[in-house]
Scaffold this motif. Structure first.
Motif, PDB file in Angstrom:
ATOM      1  N   LYS A 395       0.855  -1.185   0.130  1.00  0.00           N
ATOM      2  CA  LYS A 395       0.167  -0.086  -0.019  1.00  0.00           C
ATOM      3  C   LYS A 395       1.041   1.130  -0.277  1.00  0.00           C
ATOM      4  O   LYS A 395       1.773   1.356   0.709  1.00  0.00           O
ATOM      5  N   VAL A 396       0.590   2.079  -1.116  1.00  0.00           N
ATOM      6  CA  VAL A 396       1.552   3.326  -1.213  1.00  0.00           C
ATOM      7  C   VAL A 396       0.642   4.639  -1.130  1.00  0.00           C
ATOM      8  O   VAL A 396      -0.439   4.722  -1.750  1.00  0.00           O
ATOM      9  N   LEU A 397       1.195   5.300  -0.338  1.00  0.00           N
ATOM     10  CA  LEU A 397       0.653   6.847  -0.140  1.00  0.00           C
ATOM     11  C   LEU A 397       1.044   7.832  -1.203  1.00  0.00           C
ATOM     12  O   LEU A 397       2.303   8.016  -1.204  1.00  0.00           O
ATOM     13  N   ALA A 398       0.353   8.145  -2.087  1.00  0.00           N
ATOM     14  CA  ALA A 398       0.794   9.154  -2.947  1.00  0.00           C
ATOM     15  C   ALA A 398       0.457  10.622  -2.691  1.00  0.00           C
ATOM     16  O   ALA A 398      -0.904  10.713  -2.388  1.00  0.00           O
ATOM     17  N   ILE A 399       1.034  11.615  -3.141  1.00  0.00           N
ATOM     18  CA  ILE A 399       0.685  13.010  -2.971  1.00  0.00           C
ATOM     19  C   ILE A 399      -0.214  13.399  -4.085  1.00  0.00           C
ATOM     20  O   ILE A 399       0.278  13.106  -5.259  1.00  0.00           O
ATOM     21  N   GLU A 400      -1.624  13.611  -3.804  1.00  0.00           N
ATOM     22  CA  GLU A 400      -2.387  14.099  -5.012  1.00  0.00           C
ATOM     23  C   GLU A 400      -2.552  15.632  -5.334  1.00  0.00           C
ATOM     24  O   GLU A 400      -2.674  16.409  -4.273  1.00  0.00           O
ATOM     25  N   VAL A 401      -2.234  15.920  -6.495  1.00  0.00           N
ATOM     26  CA  VAL A 401      -2.400  17.285  -7.073  1.00  0.00           C
ATOM     27  C   VAL A 401      -3.242  17.369  -7.623  1.00  0.00           C
ATOM     28  O   VAL A 401      -4.149  16.455  -8.762  1.00  0.00           O
ATOM     29  N   ASN A 402      -3.804  18.883  -7.836  1.00  0.00           N
ATOM     30  CA  ASN A 402      -4.992  19.140  -8.938  1.00  0.00           C
ATOM     31  C   ASN A 402      -4.820  20.574  -9.041  1.00  0.00           C
ATOM     32  O   ASN A 402      -3.967  21.490  -8.718  1.00  0.00           O
ATOM     33  N   ASP A 403      -5.636  21.077 -10.073  1.00  0.00           N
ATOM     34  CA  ASP A 403      -5.432  22.504 -10.778  1.00  0.00           C
ATOM     35  C   ASP A 403      -6.297  23.392  -9.813  1.00  0.00           C
ATOM     36  O   ASP A 403      -5.957  24.403  -9.701  1.00  0.00           O
ATOM     37  N   GLU A 404      -7.303  22.740  -8.965  1.00  0.00           N
ATOM     38  CA  GLU A 404      -8.078  23.534  -8.000  1.00  0.00           C
ATOM     39  C   GLU A 404      -7.601  24.523  -6.950  1.00  0.00           C
ATOM     40  O   GLU A 404      -7.501  25.498  -7.125  1.00  0.00           O
ATOM     41  N   ASN A 405      -6.499  23.726  -6.483  1.00  0.00           N
ATOM     42  CA  ASN A 405      -5.615  24.227  -5.469  1.00  0.00           C
ATOM     43  C   ASN A 405      -4.389  23.451  -5.511  1.00  0.00           C
ATOM     44  O   ASN A 405      -4.251  22.565  -4.656  1.00  0.00           O
ATOM     45  N   PRO A 406      -3.500  23.750  -6.299  1.00  0.00           N
ATOM     46  CA  PRO A 406      -2.119  23.207  -6.416  1.00  0.00           C
ATOM     47  C   PRO A 406      -1.260  23.154  -4.959  1.00  0.00           C
ATOM     48  O   PRO A 406      -0.444  22.309  -4.691  1.00  0.00           O
ATOM     49  N   PHE A 407      -1.652  23.999  -4.108  1.00  0.00           N
ATOM     50  CA  PHE A 407      -1.148  24.213  -2.737  1.00  0.00           C
ATOM     51  C   PHE A 407      -1.291  23.204  -1.820  1.00  0.00           C
ATOM     52  O   PHE A 407      -1.084  22.486  -0.892  1.00  0.00           O
ATOM     53  N   ARG A 408      -2.956  22.718  -2.063  1.00  0.00           N
ATOM     54  CA  ARG A 408      -3.445  21.960  -1.083  1.00  0.00           C
ATOM     55  C   ARG A 408      -3.521  20.493  -1.329  1.00  0.00           C
ATOM     56  O   ARG A 408      -4.162  20.031  -2.321  1.00  0.00           O
ATOM     57  N   ARG A 409      -2.479  19.763  -1.048  1.00  0.00           N
ATOM     58  CA  ARG A 409      -2.395  18.544  -1.271  1.00  0.00           C
ATOM     59  C   ARG A 409      -2.783  17.272  -0.636  1.00  0.00           C
ATOM     60  O   ARG A 409      -2.208  17.149   0.495  1.00  0.00           O
ATOM     61  N   LYS A 410      -3.917  16.766  -0.973  1.00  0.00           N
ATOM     62  CA  LYS A 410      -4.128  15.512  -0.116  1.00  0.00           C
ATOM     63  C   LYS A 410      -3.356  14.124  -0.433  1.00  0.00           C
ATOM     64  O   LYS A 410      -2.417  14.421  -1.343  1.00  0.00           O
ATOM     65  N   GLY A 411      -3.797  13.069   0.304  1.00  0.00           N
ATOM     66  CA  GLY A 411      -2.903  11.894  -0.176  1.00  0.00           C
ATOM     67  C   GLY A 411      -3.980  10.903  -0.801  1.00  0.00           C
ATOM     68  O   GLY A 411      -5.220  10.969  -0.409  1.00  0.00           O
ATOM     69  N   LYS A 412      -3.524  10.126  -1.564  1.00  0.00           N
ATOM     70  CA  LYS A 412      -4.314   8.916  -2.155  1.00  0.00           C
ATOM     71  C   LYS A 412      -3.601   7.706  -2.094  1.00  0.00           C
ATOM     72  O   LYS A 412      -2.344   7.525  -2.135  1.00  0.00           O
ATOM     73  N   ILE A 413      -4.340   6.478  -1.761  1.00  0.00           N
ATOM     74  CA  ILE A 413      -3.857   5.214  -1.367  1.00  0.00           C
ATOM     75  C   ILE A 413      -3.647   4.325  -2.644  1.00  0.00           C
ATOM     76  O   ILE A 413      -4.960   4.117  -3.021  1.00  0.00           O
ATOM     77  N   PHE A 414      -2.685   3.781  -2.911  1.00  0.00           N
ATOM     78  CA  PHE A 414      -2.526   2.876  -4.035  1.00  0.00           C
ATOM     79  C   PHE A 414      -2.168   1.485  -3.705  1.00  0.00           C
ATOM     80  O   PHE A 414      -1.316   1.222  -2.706  1.00  0.00           O
ATOM     81  N   GLU A 415      -2.955   0.656  -4.167  1.00  0.00           N
ATOM     82  CA  GLU A 415      -2.456  -0.847  -3.747  1.00  0.00           C
ATOM     83  C   GLU A 415      -1.725  -1.467  -5.072  1.00  0.00           C
ATOM     84  O   GLU A 415      -2.302  -1.467  -6.176  1.00  0.00           O
ATOM     85  N   VAL A 416      -0.233  -1.784  -5.052  1.00  0.00           N
ATOM     86  CA  VAL A 416       0.442  -2.158  -6.020  1.00  0.00           C
ATOM     87  C   VAL A 416       1.215  -3.389  -5.778  1.00  0.00           C
ATOM     88  O   VAL A 416       1.333  -3.983  -4.747  1.00  0.00           O
ATOM     89  N   LYS A 417       1.480  -4.156  -6.841  1.00  0.00           N
ATOM     90  CA  LYS A 417       2.319  -5.127  -6.671  1.00  0.00           C
ATOM     91  C   LYS A 417       3.787  -4.677  -6.667  1.00  0.00           C
ATOM     92  O   LYS A 417       4.317  -3.641  -7.484  1.00  0.00           O
ATOM     93  N   THR A 418       4.691  -5.308  -6.016  1.00  0.00           N
ATOM     94  CA  THR A 418       6.167  -4.990  -5.878  1.00  0.00           C
ATOM     95  C   THR A 418       7.075  -5.812  -7.014  1.00  0.00           C
ATOM     96  O   THR A 418       6.435  -7.037  -7.421  1.00  0.00           O
ATOM     97  N   VAL A 419       8.161  -5.346  -7.424  1.00  0.00           N
ATOM     98  CA  VAL A 419       8.844  -6.162  -8.560  1.00  0.00           C
ATOM     99  C   VAL A 419      10.344  -6.165  -7.791  1.00  0.00           C
ATOM    100  O   VAL A 419      10.987  -5.248  -7.461  1.00  0.00           O
ATOM    101  N   SER A 420      10.798  -7.291  -7.341  1.00  0.00           N
ATOM    102  CA  SER A 420      12.040  -7.726  -6.536  1.00  0.00           C
ATOM    103  C   SER A 420      12.029  -6.856  -5.265  1.00  0.00           C
ATOM    104  O   SER A 420      13.226  -6.198  -5.251  1.00  0.00           O
ATOM    105  N   GLY A 421      11.028  -6.641  -4.707  1.00  0.00           N
ATOM    106  CA  GLY A 421      10.948  -5.808  -3.530  1.00  0.00           C
ATOM    107  C   GLY A 421      10.904  -4.518  -3.504  1.00  0.00           C
ATOM    108  O   GLY A 421      11.258  -3.668  -2.640  1.00  0.00           O
TER     109      GLY A 421
END
Length: 581
Positions: A395-421
């Motif tokens: 589970k990876v936390l990514a910084i989420e950006v948008n045009d509406e407010n580039p300074f106010r950055r929320k987080g979005k969680i991704f579930e991803v497969k790992t490759v060689s750790g």
């Protein structure tokens, strides 16, 4: 002084007399048919029958309305990527004759010498800069790496200089955490009768109370009219911000229209602008025009762009009005309501007329120390961008950006497969790499995280202009292109770069401190537009992907940021791992 008084008494003639114009008087809020005398950059006379002689230059302002030169109440001018001389060339013909700035981007890479060089430069041209000493550098919490830090020892020296006008960007967390350096600087500024400029984004009432108690006189950083109202009703002056990045005027003008705060407690600022936007839309003139369109009386809008700002910063004895003793910063208008500018005078020099410059802008020769700020920068490799994880999935936390407010950055969680750790970027899911590479002190630190919202399907971009620490920030779809983009900037002593398939496809040199240049404003705008066009062709849906990227290191605004130390939780004020599980 004696000569100016003699002229004001009618004993001698001034160098310039503006005749037949109609002056907007910010004190009476009336339009008055009067003549204006000017000598050595200052207004000496206001009224009729001003003495003239054969050497007096007469400017016939028949049919024109004269208003005070506009003041940008809070701006990081370095974000334009232009030197102060070329920034002045960008904004002067739009009526901006003075700015309030902390030069914090300059200090972070060039220190006190950089500040002095900038102030000497601006003093040599028809433009005015009122400098506020940064409250503390770095602003980032936890601290990122700068070339030059600023604490009480540095602030105490600088606050005692006659070229400093207060404390700039007093971040709310410095007050609520009772930061020792900042507390001591505030006490010194109060003793010197220099104002405290606040930076209180998304502040609750307790934080606002604490800031008022600490002596914060004004604030520029409100994200809603309700937040702004809470500051204003506790006695703070407030500024409505309308920038290239954040567009708050239409929303926050409600503080006047709905909440009933008097206009004389409100000013205008931009905070951050780009050449591409100013050339198309204007600068503070655009903000005044928007306010009038939103129903603010023109008389109040012009005061909010000049006198009100001068009053809140306690510089009204120098600028902000067309009256004796003030700098002759004057806008000649063809239309008062539409803010149609005929010409601009700054420091008594007629700099532009009919949208064309009369004054010639010539940047000074730059000393070597301003052009060699990458001596300690270490090139990176793909290994520096590695994010390890245990197990086959993460589970990876990514910084989420948008045009509406580039300074106010929320987080979005991704579930991803790992490759060689290892966790890899996945452009198809809009999960990209983001890195901040330390370039000031040779620490070799590289902060690595993930971002989403950029939308790039290929390539990478990088910039050494990246408030507030101005390390090198990069976002990309793959490691190889990020390495190429970052190392290109190091090799060329600063700038911006765009890479595709291992090749540099667009670059912008920023030789002065790695953050600004003496580029012509029109050329800068052309390059900015090229970056935006190409990043959109590479998949981004953002209006300006590279501009949004440059703000990733700012920790003063929640929720997440990225510095050379790593991913920052801006609420808990600590470094966290991008891998959650």
């Amino acid at each position: 002084m004696e000569e100016l008084i003699s002229i004001s008494l009618g004993e001698k003639a001034p160098e310039i007399v503006i005749k037949n114009g109609t002056v907007f008087n910010v004190f009476t809020k009336k339009l008055e048919k009067v003549d204006v005398g000017i000598h050595k950059g200052y207004i000496t006379s206001y009224g009729d029958s001003i003495k003239v002689n054969q050497n007096t230059r007469i400017i016939d302002a028949n049919g024109l309305i004269l208003v005070p030169g506009f003041i940008d109440g809070h701006i990081h001018y370095e974000v334009t990527k232009l030197s102060i001389t070329m920034f002045a060339k960008l904004v002067l013909k739009y009526g901006t004759t003075a700015i309030i700035s902390g030069l914090d981007e300059t200090y972070s890479v060039l220190g006190k010498r950089g500040i002095e060089e900038t102030i000497n430069e601006v003093n040599s041209i028809p433009f005015t800069l009122f400098w506020g000493v940064p409250s503390k550098l770095p602003y980032t919490i936890p601290s990122s790496t700068l070339a030059y830090e600023l604490g009480y020892d540095q602030a105490s020296e600088l606050l005692n200089k006659n070229y400093s006008w207060g404390i700039w960007e007093t971040v709310a967390e410095f007050i609520t955490n009772k930061d020792t350096d900042v507390m001591r600087s505030i006490i010194l500024a109060n003793n010197l009768h220099k104002p405290i400029f606040g930076c209180l984004p998304l502040a609750n009432n307790s934080k606002i109370n604490a800031a008022c108690l600490a002596g914060v006189r004004l604030d520029h950083e409100s994200y809603s009219p309700e937040e702004m109202y809470e500051k204003a009703r506790r006695g703070m002056y407030v500024m409505i911000r309308e920038s290239s990045v954040t567009h708050f005027l239409k929303k926050n003008i409600a503080i006047i229209k709905e909440f009933g705060i008097p206009t004389d407690r409100v000013g205008f600022c931009t905070d951050d602008v780009y050449a591409k936007d100013v050339i198309v839309h204007g600068h503070i003139d655009k903000v005044v025009r928007m306010a009038i369109e939103e129903g603010i009386a023109p008389e109040d809008a012009y005061r909010m762009a000049s006198y009100n700002v001068s009053n809140m910063y306690m510089i009204d004895s120098i600028v902000g009005s067309i009256s004796p003793g003030k700098l002759a910063n004057i806008i000649f208008l063809e239309d008062f309501t539409k803010v149609k500018i005929k010409g601009v005078m700054s420091k008594g020099i007629l700099v532009s007329w009919n949208g064309n410059y009369i004054y010639k802008f010539n940047p000074p020769t730059r000393p070597e120390f301003m052009l060699t700020t990458f001596k300690n920068a270490r090139k990176i490799s793909e290994n520096d961008i590695t994010v390890k994880a245990k197990g086959e999935k993460a589970k990876v936390l990514a910084i989420e950006v948008n045009d509406e407010n580039p300074f106010r950055r929320k987080g979005k969680i991704f579930e991803v497969k790992t490759v060689s750790g290892e966790v890899l970027a996945d452009p198809e899911k809009d999960l990209l790499y983001a890195v901040v590479v330390e370039r000031h002190k040779g620490t070799g630190k590289v902060g690595t995280a993930f971002v989403t919202g950029f939308g790039l399907k290929e390539g990478a971009m990088a910039s050494s202009s990246a408030p507030d620490d101005n390390n090198i920030v990069s976002v990309g779809t793959n490691k190889a292109d990020i390495v190429k983009a970052v190392n290109y900037i190091i090799e060329n002593n600063g700038g911006m770069s765009l890479v595709k398939n291992g090749e540099i496809i667009l670059s912008l040199p920023l030789p002065i401190g790695g953050i600004i240049s003496d580029q012509e404003p029109e050329k800068m705008a052309e390059i900015e537009n090229k970056f935006d066009k190409i990043t959109k062709e590479m998949g981004s849906k953002l209006s300006s992907a590279i501009s949004t990227m440059t703000f990733l290191p700012i920790t003063a605004i929640p929720d997440y940021a990225l510095t050379d130390k790593g991913l920052v939780d801006c609420i808990k004020l600590k470094i966290i791992s991008p891998v959650l599980a």
